[in-house]
Scaffold this active site. Structure first.
Site, PDB file in Angstrom:
ATOM      1  N   HIS A 106     -14.802  26.813 -30.693  1.00  0.00           N
ATOM      2  CA  HIS A 106     -15.138  27.903 -31.239  1.00  0.00           C
ATOM      3  C   HIS A 106     -14.262  28.845 -31.956  1.00  0.00           C
ATOM      4  CE1 HIS A 106     -17.672  31.489 -32.075  1.00  0.00           C
ATOM      5  NE2 HIS A 106     -16.791  32.163 -31.551  1.00  0.00           N
ATOM      6  N   HIS A 123      -8.576  36.844 -33.952  1.00  0.00           N
ATOM      7  CA  HIS A 123      -8.696  37.405 -35.199  1.00  0.00           C
ATOM      8  C   HIS A 123      -7.713  38.191 -35.591  1.00  0.00           C
ATOM      9  CE1 HIS A 123     -12.882  35.992 -34.540  1.00  0.00           C
ATOM     10  NE2 HIS A 123     -12.818  36.756 -33.503  1.00  0.00           N
TER      11      HIS A 123
END
Ligand SMILES: [Zn+2]
Length: 307
Positions: free
Chosen positions: A236, A263
């Protein structure tokens, strides 16, 4: 050549962090358009938010883009990964709320929708971003690097105290539909200890353990019908990295290394890259290079099975 989707695809669900329902209509777009979101629930001002690295707002748990008028879309990364992984360069994404639906927590529902409508070649060639020398960003918690490679390849390493996650490392060449086969069905995950803290801060309000997120607590796993891969978490993280890298605006030819990266770090890496002119160049994509891009052939010549 550049691509778009053949016809519109619709997705409805709940935002992971906001808990708000939203419907997305993914529409074909012309060459040179890129991926652009448009908020259909807002009628005044500029409602278009291009999916670009320089419009990313600092947000630790998801990728959020904001235009100059302050209009934002959150949690775009799984949809962006699906578009990049299927080799879709241009699309208009209409959304009637502030956050992309989380669906099952992975990119697989978006990939199925994109492959069901199909991918169409456009009459304009694509440029690629070639990495010429390594760039790295580092924090106390981890690091991320882009270095030269003739295709997009990735190595990711994570290390969690929860024994059910532990240390996981995976390396993948994203050519030939590898994203669709190897990464797209791996779901968002978090640790039980983080869930209450997030919800106290008004985040993860739409999260349902086992339904749209895998929750780890020491040796315990809440994953619905079980993990989809033994190393679903690191897969993921690679999915997220592809989505975040796709905000560069063109496919990247380079090797991405993520060591406990997230991120914010991948976005900081793109900012460092574009701040370092000698580290990259934009160049036309020749046939040999095109065959090595993440979405090459996906949805056009062969429909790749989605797990
Ligand atoms: Zn994610």
């Amino acid at each position: 050549m550049q691509t778009t989707i053949r016809s519109a695809a619709t997705f409805t669900g709940t935002g992971l962090h906001s808990g708000r329902p939203a419907t997305i209509v993914l529409r074909p777009a012309p060459a040179g358009h890129g991926v652009v979101f448009r908020r259909t629930d807002i009628s005044l001002g500029d409602t278009r938010v291009p999916a670009r690295w320089d419009l990313v707002d600092q947000s630790p748990l998801c990728t959020r883009i904001v235009n100059r008028a302050g209009v934002s879309v959150s949690t775009i990364e799984h949809l962006m990964a699906a578009l990049a992984g299927c080799g879709v360069h241009n699309a208009l994404v209409e959304i009637d709320g502030p956050e992309v639906p989380i669906l099952d927590g992975s990119s697989a529902p978006f990939v199925r929708g994109i492959l069901a409508t199909g991918v169409r070649r456009l009459a304009q060639p694509i440029d690629v971003i070639e990495i010429l020398s390594p760039v790295t960003v580092e924090t106390a918690g981890g690091w991320a690097r882009l270095s030269p490679s003739d295709g997009l390849t990735m190595t990711f390493h994570i290390d969690f105290a929860d024994v059910a996650i532990g240390r996981q490392t995976r390396r993948l060449d994203l050519a030939n539909g590898a994203f669709v086969r190897e990464l797209c069905d791996s779901r968002t995950f978090c640790r039980r200890a983080e869930v209450e803290a997030m919800q106290a801060n008004g985040l993860a309000l739409g999260g349902i353990a086992g339904e749209n997120a895998v929750v780890f607590d020491g040796a315990q796993v809440e994953s619905g019908a079980g993990l989809r891969h033994a190393d679903e978490p690191v897969r993921h993280k690679m999915l997220d990295a592809l989505g975040d890298l796709s905000l560069a605006g063109a496919p990247i030819l380079g090797h991405y290394d993520g060591h406990k990266a997230g991120h914010a770090m991948t976005n900081a890496l793109l900012r460092r890259l574009f701040d370092t002119p000698r580290a990259w160049r934009m160049r036309p994509c020749d046939a040999a290079t095109a065959a090595r891009l993440p979405g090459a052939g996906v949805g056009i010549d062969a429909v790749t099975a989605v797990a």
